[in-house]
Scaffold this motif. Structure first.
Motif, PDB file in Angstrom:
ATOM      1  N   LEU A   1     -13.784   2.211  -5.521  1.00 35.93           N
ATOM      2  CA  LEU A   1     -12.525   2.858  -6.013  1.00 35.93           C
ATOM      3  C   LEU A   1     -11.967   1.652  -6.456  1.00 35.93           C
ATOM      4  N   ALA A   2     -11.839   0.610  -5.927  1.00 38.36           N
ATOM      5  CA  ALA A   2     -11.248  -0.799  -6.253  1.00 38.36           C
ATOM      6  C   ALA A   2     -11.123  -1.142  -7.558  1.00 38.36           C
ATOM      7  N   GLU A   3     -12.263  -0.748  -8.304  1.00 38.80           N
ATOM      8  CA  GLU A   3     -12.490  -1.048  -9.674  1.00 38.80           C
ATOM      9  C   GLU A   3     -11.554  -0.450 -10.517  1.00 38.80           C
ATOM     10  N   HIS A   4     -10.982   0.975 -10.170  1.00 40.12           N
ATOM     11  CA  HIS A   4     -10.041   1.716 -10.767  1.00 40.12           C
ATOM     12  C   HIS A   4      -8.871   1.740 -10.200  1.00 40.12           C
ATOM     13  N   HIS A   5      -8.527   1.409  -9.222  1.00 40.65           N
ATOM     14  CA  HIS A   5      -7.036   1.605  -8.616  1.00 40.65           C
ATOM     15  C   HIS A   5      -6.812   0.398  -7.658  1.00 40.65           C
ATOM     16  N   ALA A   6      -5.509  -0.171  -7.506  1.00 42.98           N
ATOM     17  CA  ALA A   6      -5.028  -1.146  -6.767  1.00 42.98           C
ATOM     18  C   ALA A   6      -5.224  -0.693  -5.370  1.00 42.98           C
ATOM     19  N   VAL A   7      -4.634   0.279  -4.819  1.00 42.29           N
ATOM     20  CA  VAL A   7      -4.570   0.854  -3.379  1.00 42.29           C
ATOM     21  C   VAL A   7      -5.807   0.539  -2.649  1.00 42.29           C
ATOM     22  N   PRO A   8      -7.004   0.941  -3.042  1.00 42.18           N
ATOM     23  CA  PRO A   8      -8.168   0.661  -2.389  1.00 42.18           C
ATOM     24  C   PRO A   8      -8.462  -0.846  -2.277  1.00 42.18           C
TER      25      PRO A   8
ATOM     26  N   ILE B   1       0.956  -1.187  -0.034  1.00 43.69           N
ATOM     27  CA  ILE B   1       0.051   0.030   0.018  1.00 43.69           C
ATOM     28  C   ILE B   1       1.056   1.139  -0.042  1.00 43.69           C
ATOM     29  N   TYR B   2       1.842   1.224   0.695  1.00 43.01           N
ATOM     30  CA  TYR B   2       2.758   2.382   1.010  1.00 43.01           C
ATOM     31  C   TYR B   2       3.654   2.729  -0.516  1.00 43.01           C
ATOM     32  N   ALA B   3       3.820   1.523  -1.059  1.00 44.94           N
ATOM     33  CA  ALA B   3       4.580   1.634  -2.241  1.00 44.94           C
ATOM     34  C   ALA B   3       3.753   2.265  -3.254  1.00 44.94           C
ATOM     35  N   ASP B   4       2.737   1.541  -3.450  1.00 44.17           N
ATOM     36  CA  ASP B   4       1.624   1.645  -4.560  1.00 44.17           C
ATOM     37  C   ASP B   4       0.763   3.408  -4.543  1.00 44.17           C
ATOM     38  N   SER B   5       0.685   3.843  -3.160  1.00 42.40           N
ATOM     39  CA  SER B   5       0.310   5.080  -3.067  1.00 42.40           C
ATOM     40  C   SER B   5       1.211   6.061  -3.203  1.00 42.40           C
ATOM     41  N   GLY B   6       2.519   5.796  -2.588  1.00 41.05           N
ATOM     42  CA  GLY B   6       3.733   6.632  -2.620  1.00 41.05           C
ATOM     43  C   GLY B   6       3.898   7.499  -1.595  1.00 41.05           C
ATOM     44  N   HIS B   7       3.134   6.848  -0.264  1.00 38.87           N
ATOM     45  CA  HIS B   7       3.269   7.499   0.996  1.00 38.87           C
ATOM     46  C   HIS B   7       3.121   6.566   2.120  1.00 38.87           C
TER      47      HIS B   7
ATOM     48  N   LEU C   1      -5.374  11.767  -5.829  1.00 35.45           N
ATOM     49  CA  LEU C   1      -6.418  12.343  -6.586  1.00 35.45           C
ATOM     50  C   LEU C   1      -7.449  11.426  -7.298  1.00 35.45           C
ATOM     51  N   LEU C   2      -7.935  10.307  -6.327  1.00 41.02           N
ATOM     52  CA  LEU C   2      -8.877   9.435  -6.678  1.00 41.02           C
ATOM     53  C   LEU C   2     -10.355  10.245  -6.483  1.00 41.02           C
ATOM     54  N   PRO C   3     -11.306   9.931  -7.407  1.00 40.45           N
ATOM     55  CA  PRO C   3     -12.540  10.546  -7.437  1.00 40.45           C
ATOM     56  C   PRO C   3     -13.143  10.399  -5.986  1.00 40.45           C
ATOM     57  N   LYS C   4     -13.536  11.677  -5.314  1.00 41.44           N
ATOM     58  CA  LYS C   4     -14.061  11.833  -3.981  1.00 41.44           C
ATOM     59  C   LYS C   4     -15.503  11.253  -4.069  1.00 41.44           C
ATOM     60  N   PRO C   5     -15.925  10.173  -3.075  1.00 45.32           N
ATOM     61  CA  PRO C   5     -17.469   9.816  -3.099  1.00 45.32           C
ATOM     62  C   PRO C   5     -18.397  10.878  -2.820  1.00 45.32           C
ATOM     63  N   MET C   6     -19.743  10.734  -3.133  1.00 40.17           N
ATOM     64  CA  MET C   6     -20.813  11.607  -2.754  1.00 40.17           C
ATOM     65  C   MET C   6     -21.035  11.594  -1.133  1.00 40.17           C
ATOM     66  N   LYS C   7     -20.743  10.501  -0.557  1.00 42.14           N
ATOM     67  CA  LYS C   7     -21.089  10.456   1.030  1.00 42.14           C
ATOM     68  C   LYS C   7     -19.970  11.040   1.665  1.00 42.14           C
TER      69      LYS C   7
ATOM     70  N   VAL D   1      -4.658  10.344   1.723  1.00 39.57           N
ATOM     71  CA  VAL D   1      -3.811   9.843   0.762  1.00 39.57           C
ATOM     72  C   VAL D   1      -4.453   9.722  -0.539  1.00 39.57           C
ATOM     73  N   LEU D   2      -5.731   8.897  -0.457  1.00 41.21           N
ATOM     74  CA  LEU D   2      -6.658   8.561  -1.588  1.00 41.21           C
ATOM     75  C   LEU D   2      -7.076   9.615  -2.430  1.00 41.21           C
TER      76      LEU D   2
END
Length: 945
Positions: free
Chosen positions: A635-642, A587-593, A612-618, A606-607
């Motif tokens: 979010l997991a459908e678009h990025h590995a970190v979530p 997670i640290y490696a893929d997020s860079g933090h 800059l992953l898309p923020k949810p409405m809730k 971080v997310l």
């Protein structure tokens, strides 16, 4: 600006007066709760705004102890501003895109206001009743708004030498502030605004607030103001020119073109806007200052209202009833005194937990005869005069929890409180003369709260309690299983006109002597009250044949416990710690933090702000962006970190909840003793705590590995009996759908059948994936799934999911008919029943909130199925337990998880127990289709075959 008002007047000062802007806070309370899950009673009355408003009044009284307090209300009907606003024929609006002023017709004062929400309008009478119950006068005047009444009273009362606090969050009220009139905003941590505070908040002194508001206008009240000037510009212009009139007269000096043209082209409307925003201080209202004197609430009226609205917490906070008079204490009674009281007993009341204490209480059935006779005097005028009465209470001093069985010693930790009708109490040892005989006498009726806790408390003292008729905890659950709590204080507050006195964590003997007779008193009253309610609801048979007898079965299962292989869990823990650390590094490696993954705030930062992953409405509390599971799944459908965070959370939760915790809870025999709860779910299912063994995942490899740590006693085997597709089978019974009935009567695979019917796939060529999709459709229908939900589950578009559901109902017309008829019945009755008659209130079925209504509809469909399945396994447990004891078998029933039973079986009893368990589970009740239980044995829970 100040934080605390001067509520204590000196000898030269008059007491301050608080004027409550009622409607402003009613709307604020309503909209605040709309952002959460709205509240309602079991009969469907919305209560959220009422609840928040009452709490606000309580907080105001607690924080400031106002000497004078009045609530000011708006009246429906026209006000003087309506007539003045008619002079405004048209208004101009500034179009930001075109940078031009656009003229439109003026629709009238407050024309933009939408109709009051129906669920708020329904609460207004209850809020007025709350104010009346608090003895707070309600002031209003026809033709004027609440602001005008407050403004008039502020001027008149401050002129009499009183400091006035206007309790409001409305900025318009700032124009009233002066040396003697202040604003109190309880929603801002009791913020007090004086003149300096107004200037800091708005940028101008109170005497210039009207001018600022005149330029700003008010979109809610449809006051146009000066188009194009806005909040910032209005303050700048009034700071420069001092008044609206000066700004209009010197408009050509204004440098900004938009501001200048707005002033030049809207003079009449701006001046009229100033008139409309000005609070009238000459309302001809009459009042009596003495009527505003703060009084103690009318407890009877509060209790009636809070009971009707099911405000249990507020009920408990009410002052104790006068009938709960202080008791006098005799801590050293003579044996003769004790024996005399016990000898005259006619029935006994027992209780499990009171205010966090392990306690059992028992009481003479005549203890409240006089009071009950008074309550019923209008119907039974010839009620005989009751004899003298007394009550008894049993208390166990809390000890550190230990899995080891307790052994009774000569010096009992129990204490008994005995009280007579003369309010005289004594505290004695459990071994009082005649007490054991009274407890074990089956002819002496007994009433309980949490009977299982009472039995558990008496067990170390080798007392075989007999003659228990009523358990008011179980009664309360039967009356309404959706209540969040069925503790004695909560049940007492809900169903009687009194509240139990609170107890400290380490109560003194005097506290105990007072608390226990009160509890006995409450149980006695509740026994009759709740027994009548379950009889009226035709629930007595469920109580007598299912809920009450199940108590002793569950206690035996708790005492038996389940054996844990701590070595297996220890090895898993070590391996999982490495896996969790590796996941964290990924997670640290893929997020860079590098950050605290367990911190939602840091994870969100971080997310959403760094990756800059898309923020949810809730959003969560305080507008923190949510990192809840559903958000991460999307979010997991678009990025590995979530996706990695979800995996990390699952492993960490399993490790802490089960893998590391279970070995710490074992006794000397390696067994864990969970506590089963009969009143913990609204569905009728059992729950368990310390530890919770109901939620160990079964579909994941790790969950199955945890189950491998559940093992039998040395030399024994584990046996599992699990109902097969019980809810789908019950759907076939309830719906009488021909296809479902035929499938289960002939042994067809229901998921293969649905795949053929819905997807049009031939059974001979069907693959596992297609059958799995059909399985999701089958179980989704049972839970009232929507096209959106099915689409998300199968990873398909909503149109296709909608087609699947429509095709299902086209093939299984009986199921569609069952759902429609069930919803029609629930809309009429606002409740739903299981096959055996257990009732679940569903008031939200009529809610105007579509989310609440949708959830209520899904609950209405599923409850007859899940609730019936829950009742079915309870009946099977009762029958199986009875046969095991009748045959004196050595094997033990140790665990119940949803539709499954677990047994610790000696080898020579395996075949016999398999046959009897399967027979009883499958035939404990008869349905239109066969009920099937899969029974198997193995060396651990995972490997049962």
């Amino acid at each position: 600006m100040a934080k605390t008002p001067d509520t204590k007047a000196s000898s030269e000062q008059k007491p301050p007066i608080y004027l409550l802007d009622s409607m402003a806070f009613i709307f604020r309370a309503y909209h605040a709760m709309q952002r959460q899950r709205p509240m309602s009673t079991r009969s469907g009355i919305p209560t959220a705004a009422t609840y928040v408003f009452v709490n606000m009044i309580n907080k105001l009284r607690k924080d400031f102890s106002p000497h004078y307090l009045a609530a000011v209300y708006d009246l429906s009907g026209p006000v003087f501003r309506d007539e003045r606003a008619r002079e405004m024929k048209s208004v101009k609006k500034f179009n930001i895109k075109t940078q031009q002023f656009e003229e439109t017709d003026y629709l009238g004062y407050k024309a933009n206001r939408t109709e009051m929400p129906a669920d708020l309008a329904q609460q207004l009478p209850f809020i007025r009743r709350a104010l009346e119950a608090f003895r707070i006068p309600i002031l209003s005047y026809e033709g004027f708004e609440a602001d005008d009444v407050i403004g008039t009273l502020s001027c008149k009362l401050s002129a009499l030498g009183h400091k006035v606090y206007v309790v409001s969050s409305d900025k318009d009220m700032m124009q009233l502030v002066n040396e003697d009139v202040l604003i109190l905003n309880p929603t801002k941590d009791n913020l007090i605004l004086d003149s300096a505070g107004v200037e800091a908040a708005l940028g101008v002194l109170p005497e210039r607030v009207i001018d600022v508001m005149a330029l700003r206008g008010d979109s809610i009240d449809n006051i146009p103001g000066a188009p194009g000037i806005g909040d910032k510009g209005s303050v700048e212009l009034i700071q420069q020119f001092g008044t609206v009139e000066a700004a209009l007269d010197r408009a050509d000096e204004v440098k900004r073109k938009t501001y200048r043209e707005s002033l030049q082209n809207n003079r009449d409307n701006i001046l009229l806007s100033k008139e409309l925003v000005t609070i009238h201080t000459g309302v001809p209202i009459e009042y009596e200052l003495d009527d505003m004197l703060t009084q103690a609430p009318d407890n009877a009226a509060c209790r009636e209202l809070f009971s009707e609205l099911e405000f249990t917490t507020l009920l408990k906070e009410l002052a104790p009833s006068t009938s709960n008079a202080p008791l006098t204490y005799n801590l050293q009674p003579t044996p003769e005194q004790i024996a005399a009281l016990l000898a005259d007993a006619r029935s006994i009341d027992l209780s499990g937990r009171v205010n966090g204490l392990t306690v059992a209480v028992f009481e003479d059935a005549r203890a409240l005869a006089e009071e009950v006779a008074t309550d019923l005097s209008t119907e039974q005028e010839t009620e005989p005069e009751p004899p003298p009465s007394q009550s008894m209470s049993l208390f166990e001093t809390p000890e550190p929890k230990s899995p080891e069985p307790k052994v009774s010693t000569g010096a009992s930790v129990f204490q008994i409180g005995l009280t007579t009708s003369a309010d005289f109490a004594i505290v004695v040892s459990l071994h009082a003369p005649g007490l054991r005989e009274a407890l074990e006498d089956p002819t002496l009726p007994k009433h309980a709260h949490d009977l299982k806790a009472v039995l558990r408390a008496l067990e170390p003292h080798r007392i075989d309690l007999a003659g228990v008729r009523d358990d008011v905890m179980l009664y309360s659950y039967l009356v309404n299983p959706t209540h969040g709590s069925h503790t004695l204080p909560d049940v007492t507050a809900r169903f009687t006109d009194r509240a139990l006195s609170p107890a400290s964590k380490t109560p003194t003997e005097s506290e105990i002597a007072n608390l226990l007779p009160e509890a006995a008193n409450a149980i006695h009253r509740l026994s009759g009250t709740l027994r009548s309610q379950i009889e009226s609801a035709h629930l007595t048979h469920i109580y007598e044949t299912m809920d009450l007898p199940l108590v002793s079965v569950l206690l035996r299962m708790e005492q038996a416990g389940v054996r844990i292989d701590s070595a297996v869990l220890g090895e898993m823990s070590s391996r999982l710690a490495v896996d969790i650390d590796n996941l964290a590094e990924r997670i640290y490696a893929d997020s860079g933090h590098r950050f605290n993954i367990n911190s939602p705030k840091q994870l969100g930062e971080v997310l959403f702000n760094k990756m800059l992953l898309p923020k949810p409405m809730k959003y969560g509390k305080g507008k923190v962006v949510s990192t809840a599971q559903d958000v991460l799944e999307e979010l997991a459908e678009h990025h590995a970190v979530p996706a990695l965070v979800l995996e990390y959370r699952q492993l960490a939760k399993l490790k802490s909840t089960y893998i590391d915790s279970l070995p710490q809870l074992t006794d000397s025999l390696g067994r864990v003793h969970t506590t089963f709860n009969q009143v913990g779910t609204a569905t009728g299912r059992l729950s368990s705590t310390n530890p919770n063994l109901q939620n160990i995942p079964v579909r994941t490899a790790l969950g199955r590995e945890i189950r491998a740590a559940f093992i039998p006693a040395p030399g024994n085997v584990l046996m599992s009996a699990d109902y097969s597709q019980i809810e789908l089978r019950l759907m076939a019974h309830f719906s009488q759908d021909p296809l479902l009935l035929d499938a289960y009567r002939t042994g067809k695979d229901i998921h293969t059948l649905t795949a053929s019917e819905v997807f049009g796939v031939d059974a001979a060529t069907m693959d596992k994936e297609t059958r799995a999709r059909a399985k999701a459709v089958n179980f989704g229908i049972v839970y009232g799934i929507s096209p959106f939900g099915l689409a998300a589950q199968l990873n398909i578009d909503q149109k296709t999911a909608k087609t699947y559901i429509e095709t299902y109902f086209d093939r299984y017309k009986g199921v569609q008919r069952f759902i429609e008829e069930t919803l029609e019945t629930v809309r009429r009755d606002q409740s739903v029943k299981t096959h055996f008659g257990r009732i679940r209130p569903i008031p939200d079925i009529q809610s105007r909130n579509p989310n609440m209504r949708g959830f209520a509809e899904r609950t209405a469909i599923n409850t007859p199925l899940q609730g019936t399945a829950a009742d079915l396994i309870k009946l099977a447990m009762l029958k199986i337990d009875q046969i095991i004891r009748d045959r004196r078998l050595k094997s033990q029933m140790t665990l119940q998880v949803h539709d499954e039973l677990l047994f610790d079986v000696v080898p020579e009893e395996v075949q016999e127990l398999q046959e009897l368990v399967k027979q009883e589970m499958e035939h404990v009740a008869e349905f239109s289709i066969p009920i099937v239980a899969d029974v198997g044995v193995g060396p651990n829970w995972r490997d049962i075959k």
